[in-house]
Design an enzyme around this catalytic site. Structure first.
Site, PDB file in Angstrom:
ATOM      1  CB  CYS A  83      -4.356   6.261   7.511  1.00 22.90           C
ATOM      2  SG  CYS A  83      -3.260   7.243   6.493  1.00 22.90           S
ATOM      3  CB  CYS A 211      -2.942   3.741  -5.547  1.00 22.00           C
ATOM      4  SG  CYS A 211      -1.259   3.708  -6.220  1.00 22.00           S
ATOM      5  CG  HIS A 337      -7.502   5.532   3.099  1.00 18.15           C
ATOM      6  ND1 HIS A 337      -7.923   5.472   4.414  1.00 18.15           N
ATOM      7  CD2 HIS A 337      -6.149   5.690   3.162  1.00 18.15           C
ATOM      8  CE1 HIS A 337      -6.873   5.589   5.207  1.00 18.15           C
ATOM      9  NE2 HIS A 337      -5.798   5.731   4.479  1.00 18.15           N
TER      10      HIS A 337
END
Ligand SMILES: [Zn+2]
Lengths: 388, 144
Positions: A83, A211, A337
């Site tokens: 990430c 989340c 994300h």
């Protein structure tokens, strides 16, 4: 050492499912950044492509993108730190320019997570850990961060409501970000309503609302040496500090479970290189893949002492009017994300803040900004400090 | 020509789903079958490793000795999963956790028969072998 600047930034909208191919997705961020920098592809000396390859069908995307974006015959290559690939790409661009090999470098991040099916994503998730020793137990990313949340709660008295407050803040700014995938207002009541999706348990103690979600997206950051930056750009944003560190992949190798050691080390390096401290930071984008990740970032970056991160969010000090505004773009919790695109998007948000071009989410007159971008569960820690 | 060697794929048996088949520490599986959970200790510099490994990053030696993970460790943290990756759905819900033995830590699962209300950070737990369907094996944490 010469000064190095960011002269252009761009990103696609982050969406659940991008209606195009990977090269078309990457083109969106690239186009915006090149137009922002007022340059042409010919002036870019090299490109660094950042993504997590397990979601890509296209092998070696750097070659495809170089063709599609008109970057042939300049060199192109690929970096990956999960990430935080985008921040690693920036670090590489910095070194390529500092070395004198190139004077303008494009860092292109992308992820089309919908490139593969949900079943395939579920399968990949199981392998996002030490596949020999952890994955056979059935591990998932939320459960790892949940283990940190559990420890933080036990050690410091942080509460689930403190974590929910972070999501409420993310929702506040996500509503203002037209490139965010999730733009709904979030309230604390949603977390106390057992019927609400936000309150549904995922991996104890974390709930759905704690989340971030998968997304498709791309980002691009154009980096240049001082001479080129001055020639092309009216508002160059300078790279003042870079920090990067690693930690063990297997949690059994860790000593700290209430903060991320690699983030603390990266922060220390970046502050030292920039010659500034936490109190000098006017705006920060931190890696809030989970609410607990933002809470730990407050402490790992020195905005609060270990255990006192909760006081920052309770006092609304990380809202844009507070003493240290964090994630005024809505963060990963609102934007979504898209792994390889995330770092570039965080960098873009801080660059826009420092140029005072952040619109409704603009923080008051920031001079110095910080980006905290984490790969895996603190396996890769990256901190970048930028200044006007 | 020499005789054809059979591939040693014992590690395929580890856990609900194994993603590794060939490793130099395959004897770990034999130890599980004998009821023991084991790590390795470097025979040259003495550094202790769990999970076990074939090579020492401190002295670069590969002279590893097996040791048994025994006695109680302290529960560092845990999480109970409500969702699982492909292949683990039948196990839900289950808890993953880390135990601290001082010299080393162990990442694994808490035994399914330990009620969640009896789990607390800091409690003493032990690591024991667990037999899974189809002759598969892993290890779990039980109350010490
Ligand atoms: Zn050794």
């Amino acid at each position: 050492m010469g000064k190095i600047a960011i002269i252009g930034v761009g990103q696609s909208a982050f969406v659940r499912r991008y209606p195009g191919s990977v090269r078309e997705l990457a083109f969106e961020g690239f186009k915006e950044a090149v137009q922002d920098a007022r340059i042409t592809a010919r002036e870019i000396g090299a490109s660094v492509v950042c993504s997590a390859p397990e979601y890509d069908k296209q092998r070696s995307p750097a070659g495809v993108f170089a063709e599609y974006m008109g970057l042939n015959p300049q060199p192109a290559f690929y970096v990956e730190t999960l990430c935080s690939s985008g921040s690693t790409g920036l670090r590489l661009a910095y070194s390529l320019i500092q070395s004198g090999l190139h004077d303008v470098v494009a860092v292109i991040g992308f992820q089309k997570m919908s490139e593969i099916s949900s079943a395939e994503i579920q399968e990949r998730m199981g392998r996002g850990a030490d596949i020999q020793w952890e994955s056979p137990f059935g591990t998932m990313m939320p459960a790892y961060y949940a283990m940190y949340a559990r420890r933080h709660i036990e050690k410091y008295g942080t509460t689930l409501e403190d974590l929910a407050l972070i999501r409420v803040k993310a929702g506040t700014y996500g509503q203002l970000n037209e490139k965010a995938a999730y733009r709904k207002k979030i309230t604390l009541e949603m977390f106390s309503d057992a019927e609400n999706r936000m309150a549904a348990p995922v991996a104890s103690p974390l709930r759905t609302g704690d989340c971030c979600a998968n997304a498709d997206g791309s980002s691009c950051v154009i980096v240049a040496g001082e001479e080129k930056a001055g020639a092309f750009c009216k508002k160059p944003i300078w790279i003042l500090g870079l920090g990067a560190a690693t930690d063990t992949l297997n949690l059994a190798g860790r000593d700290l479970f209430s903060g991320l050691t690699a983030a603390r080390q990266a922060a220390g390096q970046a502050y030292k290189m920039a010659g500034v401290g936490p109190k000098d930071i006017d705006v920060a984008e931190v890696h809030d893949c989970f609410t607990i990740a933002e809470m730990m970032a407050y402490e790992d970056l020195g905005f609060a002492k270990p255990g006192e991160g909760k006081d920052l969010i309770r006092g609304r000090e990380t809202y844009k009017e507070g003493c240290i505004p964090v994630n005024p773009d809505g963060g990963l919790l609102s934007k979504g994300h898209p792994i390889g695109a995330t770092g570039g998007s965080q960098i873009r948000s801080v660059v826009l803040q420092l140029r005072r071009e952040a619109g409704e989410s603009q923080v008051r007159e920031p001079e110095i900004g910080l980006i905290h971008n984490i790969g895996g569960v603190g396996v890769y820690g990256n901190v970048t400090i930028l200044g006007r | 020509m020499g005789e054809k060697k059979e591939l040693d794929e014992r590690f395929k048996k580890f856990g609900t789903v194994s993603f590794t088949s060939v490793t130099k520490v395959n004897d770990f599986i034999d130890h599980l079958e004998a009821g023991r959970v084991t790590g390795t200790r470097c025979g040259d510099c003495g550094l202790t490793f769990f999970p076990p490994r074939a090579d020492c990053c401190q002295c670069l030696g590969s002279n590893m000795k097996w040791f048994e993970v025994s006695g109680p460790g302290k529960l560092v943290t845990y999480s109970r999963l409500e969702y699982a990756p492909t292949g683990f759905g039948d196990d839900l819900p289950y808890c993953i956790a880390v135990l601290d033995y001082g010299d080393f830590k162990v990442f694994g699962r808490i035994a399914g028969d330990v009620p969640e209300e009896e789990i607390s950070v800091g409690m003493a737990m032990k690591t024991v072998v667990s037999e899974l369907p189809n002759k598969r094996l892993n290890y779990v944490f039980q109350k010490a």
